[in-house]
Write an enzyme that holds these catalytic residues in place. Structure first.
Site, short mmCIF file in Angstrom:
data_model
loop_
_atom_site.label_atom_id
_atom_site.label_comp_id
_atom_site.label_asym_id
_atom_site.label_seq_id
_atom_site.Cartn_x
_atom_site.Cartn_y
_atom_site.Cartn_z
N TYR A 204 0.79 -1.14 -0.17
CA TYR A 204 -0.13 -0.13 -0.04
C TYR A 204 0.90 1.31 -0.04
O TYR A 204 1.57 1.50 0.91
CB TYR A 204 -0.92 0.17 1.15
N HIS A 390 -16.77 -3.91 -2.21
CA HIS A 390 -15.47 -4.23 -2.37
C HIS A 390 -15.15 -5.84 -1.75
O HIS A 390 -15.70 -5.75 -0.32
CB HIS A 390 -14.72 -3.24 -1.96
#
Length: 538
Positions: A204, A390
């Site tokens: 990330y 999601h």
């Protein structure tokens, strides 16, 4: 306009049917292959759907629908124009990939034409044919498969198409919306520059940006991804967060791994989700009466862009420059739009047992949370106009359930054929009103049959999530409305009888982080404020 387009626009018909159509009759369009040789247009109503395909071939054209995206067990149409005579044939494919012509032919040929390079065909069918060999077309994701051949279908059936084939996940029944913005609309990019992607499974990457100084209020009306060519499978999702307006600008040029002990402290001030994009999604255009506000004292000055890199092959030496493009206008819309994140708080509390064909997780946005937020700021309620659902690799279906006065209303959003590689905002057919005291449940179905170990909630695509992002207006001070599973019951479910101290410490850390947000008191939007985050634990 090309000769082919002129011919279609003037008259493309089958005299036997007496049917004519123009290019403008179709509200939806897509290109299915990278070279632009296979194009599709379609329109639909409550009972039927009509397709037009334009393919660079003089042979047969194949179009089908598959549960998995593979040829096996798919529903297939094969059509073409052979010596001036059009044909449309309804097929299905068995588990061994053998093609069979359906006893019941459910496609109707509307019109056809062929020139020296292209074939154009239009055909229609019912959304639900009641034929077990046909796949129903619903509002869920549809895995469209396509193929073509240089020769028409012969007496022995269609020849193998070779490499002229592919698949594309789509929502065929998505509401008709204007996707383009006026020519000359201003835009700015939030784009990473040469990020060295580590040779590890999951990264990330966070980067701070400053929104352009526009002097007065503007509305962002469209956001689209800028994914570096060749990195379509590397960039899994991008989240945009609003940060504290008093940040030190010396940190603007600093990119760093998110959720890392050494990341800049300023990253911790970025809590409110402004926008979300996920793999397979295209650009999103706001409805004509709402936009994302910039330029006022309560609007984003600094934003954090979080990019999730998915690198299971552990590629080395990869450098990425992906990001987002935001179109904005001084012509204001009536409402300011915003986002609420709902579902299961991402943590180790979210557990999926291995070896199960189906397992369901639920994330709750309670009536107390919506009551607390909306009563103070918007007692008349907010209107949801789009939802992004999601999950990760084990996800098979997601739905967002809506309750009022202890009664369940129609689902806010639903995808019974969730595709990990195709996640984008779904426009609602009708905007949905959320009132104080309503509650919502984000429900995710998983398949862990091929897994031998527990799957935990987490950041990697091999971990799991269960989230929904609701785009709505008018804006209120509510960033997240989520829940955590009750840990004792979870541990008993997987057979844990005694918890040792190290395990307690691990889960205690997760709980402490979560509980920092539990006691939340919304305040009116102001120049510096913390967003309201509601979290139900156990």
């Amino acid at each position: 306009m090309s000769r082919l387009e002129r011919a279609r626009a003037l008259l493309v018909c089958l005299s036997a049917l007496g049917f004519c159509a123009t290019l403008h009759a179709f509200k939806h369009a897509a290109t299915l292959d990278p070279e632009g040789k296979y194009r599709i247009r379609w329109r639909w109503d409550d009972s039927a759907i009509t397709f037009e395909v334009e393919v660079e071939t003089r042979g047969y054209v194949g179009l089908g629908f598959s549960t998995t995206g593979a040829m096996a067990l798919s529903d297939l149409l094969i059509a073409g124009v052979d010596r001036g005579k059009p044909y449309v044939q309804d097929y299905h494919v068995d588990s061994n990939r053998k093609v069979h012509r359906d006893p019941e032919q459910n496609y109707r040929l509307e019109y056809a034409m062929e020139n020296s390079t292209h074939t154009v065909l239009a055909f229609s069918r019912l959304l639900h044919t009641c034929d077990t060999n046909d796949k129903a077309i619903t509002e869920s994701t549809v895995r469209v498969i396509w193929a073509y051949h240089s020769e028409d279908v012969g007496p022995s059936g269609p020849k193998y198409h070779g490499t002229n084939r592919g698949r594309k996940s789509m929502r065929l029944l998505e509401p008709t919306t204007a996707r383009n913005v006026p020519a000359g609309t201003q835009f700015f990019n939030l784009q990473n520059t040469d990020v060295p992607v580590p040779s590890k499974d999951t990264t990330y990457w966070c980067q701070l940006f400053k929104i352009p100084d526009v002097q007065k209020k503007h509305h962002i009306i469209r956001i689209e991804p800028l994914i570096q060519r060749g990195h379509e499978n590397l960039v899994h999702h991008i989240l945009l967060y609003q940060c504290d307006s008093g940040l030190n600008e010396t940190e603007l040029d600093l990119g760093h791994e998110c959720y890392h002990p050494n990341m800049p402290d300023s990253f911790l001030t970025c809590e409110t989700v402004v926008f979300a994009w996920a793999i397979g999604g295209e650009g999103f255009t706001y409805p004509p009466h709402a936009g994302l506000s910039i330029g006022t004292s309560i609007d984003p000055v600094y934003v954090l862009m979080e990019v999730h890199y998915d690198n299971p092959a552990l590629q080395q030496g990869v450098v990425d420059s992906s990001g987002l493009r935001l179109y904005y206008t001084p012509t204001l819309r009536r409402y300011d739009a915003s986002v609420i994140e709902m579902g299961v708080w991402v943590s180790l509390y979210h557990m999926l047992p291995p070896g199960l064909q189906e397992y369901v997780s639920e994330g709750h946005c309670t009536q107390e949370c919506l009551q607390e937020s909306l009563d103070q700021e918007m007692p008349s309620g907010i209107r949801v106009f789009a939802v992004l659902m999601h999950s990760h690799l084990a996800g098979r279906a997601i739905r967002v359930r809506h309750f009022r006065n202890q009664e369940e209303l129609p689902h806010l959003a639903q995808d019974d054929e969730f595709d990990f590689n195709f996640q984008e905002f779904q426009y609602l057919t009708q905007e949905r009103l959320l009132l104080p005291g309503d509650s919502l449940i984000t429900e995710c179905k998983y398949n862990t049959r091929g897994r031998k170990n527990m799957t935990w909630g987490g950041l990697s695509t091999r971990d799991e999530m269960c989230l929904s992002y609701l785009l709505y207006y008018p804006r209120v001070n509510l960033a997240r409305c989520e829940s955590l599973p009750e840990i004792t019951g979870q541990l008993k479910f997987i057979g844990v009888k005694k918890i040792q101290i190290p395990v307690t410490i691990i889960f205690g850390l997760v709980l402490n982080i979560a509980l920092n947000y539990r006691d939340c008191h919304p305040a009116p939007l102001q120049e510096t404020h913390r967003p309201l985050v509601c979290l139900l634990t156990g």
